[in-house]
Scaffold this motif. Sequence first.
Motif, short mmCIF file in Angstrom:
data_model
loop_
_atom_site.label_atom_id
_atom_site.label_comp_id
_atom_site.label_asym_id
_atom_site.label_seq_id
_atom_site.Cartn_x
_atom_site.Cartn_y
_atom_site.Cartn_z
N UNK A 208 6.58 0.30 2.37
CA UNK A 208 5.83 1.55 2.35
C UNK A 208 4.32 1.27 2.35
N UNK A 209 3.89 0.39 1.48
CA UNK A 209 2.46 0.07 1.40
C UNK A 209 1.98 -0.65 2.66
N UNK A 210 2.83 -1.51 3.21
CA UNK A 210 2.48 -2.20 4.45
C UNK A 210 2.32 -1.26 5.62
N UNK B 208 2.07 9.13 2.88
CA UNK B 208 1.30 9.41 1.67
C UNK B 208 0.45 8.21 1.24
N UNK B 209 1.01 7.01 1.38
CA UNK B 209 0.23 5.82 1.01
C UNK B 209 -0.96 5.66 1.95
N UNK B 210 -0.73 5.90 3.24
CA UNK B 210 -1.86 5.86 4.18
C UNK B 210 -2.92 6.89 3.78
N UNK B 211 -2.49 8.09 3.45
CA UNK B 211 -3.45 9.13 3.06
C UNK B 211 -4.28 8.69 1.86
N UNK B 212 -3.63 8.11 0.87
CA UNK B 212 -4.37 7.63 -0.32
C UNK B 212 -5.33 6.51 0.06
#
Length: 132
Positions: A14-16, A75-79
């Motif tokens: 997800x973070x990647x 969502x992680x990209x948005x953050x």
Amino acid sequence: MRTNEILKNNLQLILGLGALALIRPVMKITGAVEWMGSEQFGSILLTILISLAWLIIVVVKKVSHPVAVLVYAGLSYALFAIILSGILSPILDGKLQGPLTNPMAIVGVLATNAIWGLMIGGAAVLLKRVRF
């Protein structure tokens, strides 16, 4: 599978995927997106390429919950993008700009990118059904 289990089992992915999507704002900030023609065309092309990369990655890795994983990736990209904007805008423009200056913009960025992940996740589910 519960949400916290999906997050726990796929956190690195997800973070990647979220970090991979930072290619677009970084290329926009550096002006490299204009190498693809206009800034608008370059941004759209990069979004399509990132979407294809997300789709291929979750299908090839046989992710069991691609919709949830890609919603969380969005969502992680948005953050990441909000944080990047908060760090770079004062350096590049001399003042804070972007979503951090408007709480409703934060909601919009999060919602837009969650929907992006939802759409690509839905495409992954359809592709998995067709392929297998």
